[in-house]
Design a protein around this motif. Structure first.
Motif, short mmCIF file in Angstrom:
data_model
loop_
_atom_site.label_atom_id
_atom_site.label_comp_id
_atom_site.label_asym_id
_atom_site.label_seq_id
_atom_site.Cartn_x
_atom_site.Cartn_y
_atom_site.Cartn_z
N TYR A 50 0.79 -1.21 0.03
CA TYR A 50 -0.06 0.07 -0.18
C TYR A 50 0.82 1.21 -0.07
O TYR A 50 0.69 2.13 -0.73
CB TYR A 50 -0.79 -0.11 1.20
CG TYR A 50 -1.96 -1.12 1.15
CD1 TYR A 50 -3.05 -0.93 0.36
CD2 TYR A 50 -1.62 -2.30 1.83
CE1 TYR A 50 -3.92 -2.12 0.37
CE2 TYR A 50 -2.64 -3.37 1.75
CZ TYR A 50 -3.91 -3.43 0.98
OH TYR A 50 -4.60 -4.15 0.73
N LEU A 177 -1.79 9.33 -4.57
CA LEU A 177 -1.20 8.23 -5.01
C LEU A 177 -0.28 8.16 -6.11
O LEU A 177 -0.19 9.15 -6.87
CB LEU A 177 -2.57 7.52 -5.57
CG LEU A 177 -3.61 7.08 -4.47
CD1 LEU A 177 -4.58 6.24 -5.15
CD2 LEU A 177 -3.19 6.60 -3.28
N THR A 186 0.69 4.39 -2.30
CA THR A 186 0.10 6.02 -1.75
C THR A 186 1.41 6.52 -1.01
O THR A 186 2.52 5.82 -0.60
CB THR A 186 -0.82 5.88 -0.50
OG1 THR A 186 -0.96 7.27 -0.13
CG2 THR A 186 -0.61 5.04 0.67
N ILE A 191 -2.99 9.43 4.29
CA ILE A 191 -3.33 7.99 3.97
C ILE A 191 -2.38 7.19 4.99
O ILE A 191 -3.10 6.31 5.49
CB ILE A 191 -3.31 7.86 2.68
CG1 ILE A 191 -4.08 8.79 1.63
CG2 ILE A 191 -3.50 6.31 2.38
CD1 ILE A 191 -4.08 8.55 0.38
N ILE A 198 -5.52 3.84 4.28
CA ILE A 198 -4.47 3.34 3.55
C ILE A 198 -5.02 2.04 2.61
O ILE A 198 -4.60 1.84 1.57
CB ILE A 198 -3.39 2.86 4.55
CG1 ILE A 198 -2.17 2.50 3.65
CG2 ILE A 198 -3.84 1.89 5.48
CD1 ILE A 198 -0.87 2.53 4.52
N CYS A 201 -8.06 3.54 -0.25
CA CYS A 201 -7.40 4.24 -1.53
C CYS A 201 -6.98 3.29 -2.31
O CYS A 201 -6.94 3.52 -3.85
CB CYS A 201 -6.41 5.41 -0.95
SG CYS A 201 -4.77 4.29 -0.55
N ARG A 209 -9.85 7.16 -9.26
CA ARG A 209 -8.50 7.34 -9.19
C ARG A 209 -8.11 7.95 -10.62
O ARG A 209 -8.23 7.34 -11.60
CB ARG A 209 -7.93 6.18 -8.95
CG ARG A 209 -7.99 5.40 -7.83
CD ARG A 209 -7.82 4.01 -7.38
NE ARG A 209 -8.24 3.42 -6.34
CZ ARG A 209 -9.28 2.76 -5.88
NH1 ARG A 209 -10.25 2.84 -7.07
NH2 ARG A 209 -9.68 2.33 -4.75
N TYR A 231 -8.95 10.47 -5.95
CA TYR A 231 -7.45 10.56 -5.53
C TYR A 231 -6.70 10.79 -6.99
O TYR A 231 -7.29 10.38 -8.21
CB TYR A 231 -7.03 9.07 -5.19
CG TYR A 231 -7.57 8.87 -3.77
CD1 TYR A 231 -7.05 9.10 -2.62
CD2 TYR A 231 -8.60 7.84 -3.56
CE1 TYR A 231 -7.59 8.93 -1.32
CE2 TYR A 231 -9.22 7.39 -2.55
CZ TYR A 231 -8.61 8.02 -1.34
OH TYR A 231 -9.34 7.65 -0.02
#
Length: 287
Positions: A50, A177, A186, A191, A198, A201, A209, A231
């Motif tokens: 992540y 991101l 990320t 986040i 976390i 996203c 996104r 994001y």
């Protein structure tokens, strides 16, 4: 001003003209150190798959047994990129914040949340600021980006650009991101310091996104009371630096004639990143 219940929290009485305060590390209680360790342990378990590699690479270099001592971290940061962290009592004015960034100083709040705020806190505390933000200051390109952002911020007020610049910070430094060969990751501190966002996203099908576009970012409103609806995804930190190291004055002039975009919608020209592609890359990476 009434004395806060926690003397470290929001106590502006000891600050200097630049809003900095000394970190009274000896004043932290054993319970606060234990709470900080719990926050770090919870979040560290969620980083693989992540968080971006650059964050993971540097976060362990800055960890300590409890709340970090700023002067120790500054010795590490100084060798890496010339940045320093400075203690602040809480939120500070925009012009002061920008001036610190422009001079490679990152303001870090000195107080820690209470146990009942373990999962969510309204204002940034030392965990959010230190764990979420400081590791990426070890990356030279991201460190240069943040300095350029500060320099731009010092000019923004006179150009009527503070609102637009706030959106850029929100969607990059706090909730950005990055697209990597292994899938989405990320790099945003909001986040990286959040127990729930976390995962949301990267994994959730709910948010949009969108490939990073500077004008689109600065047009887009954001949420402060829930996970983000949108994001923005960069290709690299070099892209961030290039976009920031330019004259924003003509951009602000154009933005004043454009509508504000609700974060829950997509618009023509958006390039969306399919979640299926990300999950496929993640599976290949894990294999």
């Amino acid at each position: 001003m009434l004395k806060p219940e926690n003397p470290l929290r929001g106590d502006y009485s000891q600050m200097r003209a630049d809003y900095t305060v000394d970190q009274d590390w000896a004043a932290y209680t054993p319970e606060e150190h234990a709470l900080y360790r719990r926050l770090v342990e919870r979040q560290s378990r969620k980083l693989p798959g992540y968080a971006c590699d650059e964050f993971i690479e540097h976060v362990n270099e800055l960890l300590s047994d409890g709340i970090p001592l700023f002067e120790v971290a500054n010795a590490i940061l100084g060798r890496a990129t010339g940045w320093q962290i400075v203690g602040v009592p809480g939120l500070i004015p925009d012009d002061v914040f920008f001036t610190h960034l422009a001079n490679r100083r990152f303001p870090v709040t000195v107080w820690l949340r209470k146990p009942e705020e373990f999962d969510y806190i309204v204002e940034p505390d030392v965990f959010h600021d230190f764990f979420g933000h400081v590791p990426l200051l070890m990356n030279p390109v991201f460190a240069d980006y943040l300095q350029e952002y500060g320099r731009g911020g010092m000019k923004a007020a006179a150009l009527g650009g503070l609102g637009y610049l706030a959106r850029l910070y929100w969607y990059t430094v706090e909730f950005g991101l990055i697209d990597t060969p292994q899938g989405l990751r990320t790099y945003g501190a909001g986040i990286l310091s959040s127990g729930g966002e976390i995962l949301h996203c990267v994994d959730s099908p709910a948010p949009h996104r969108v490939r990073f576009d500077l004008m689109r970012v600065m047009q887009t409103e954001y949420r402060i009371d829930r996970f983000q609806d949108t994001y923005f995804v960069i290709d690299s930190y070099d892209q961030l630096f290039r976009e920031t190291a330019q004259d924003f004055a003509p951009l602000y002039a154009r933005l004043r004639g454009l509508p504000i975009i609700d974060p829950s919608v997509t618009v023509g020209g958006d390039t969306l990143i399919p979640l299926a592609r990300h999950h496929d890359l993640n599976r290949r990476s894990a294999a």
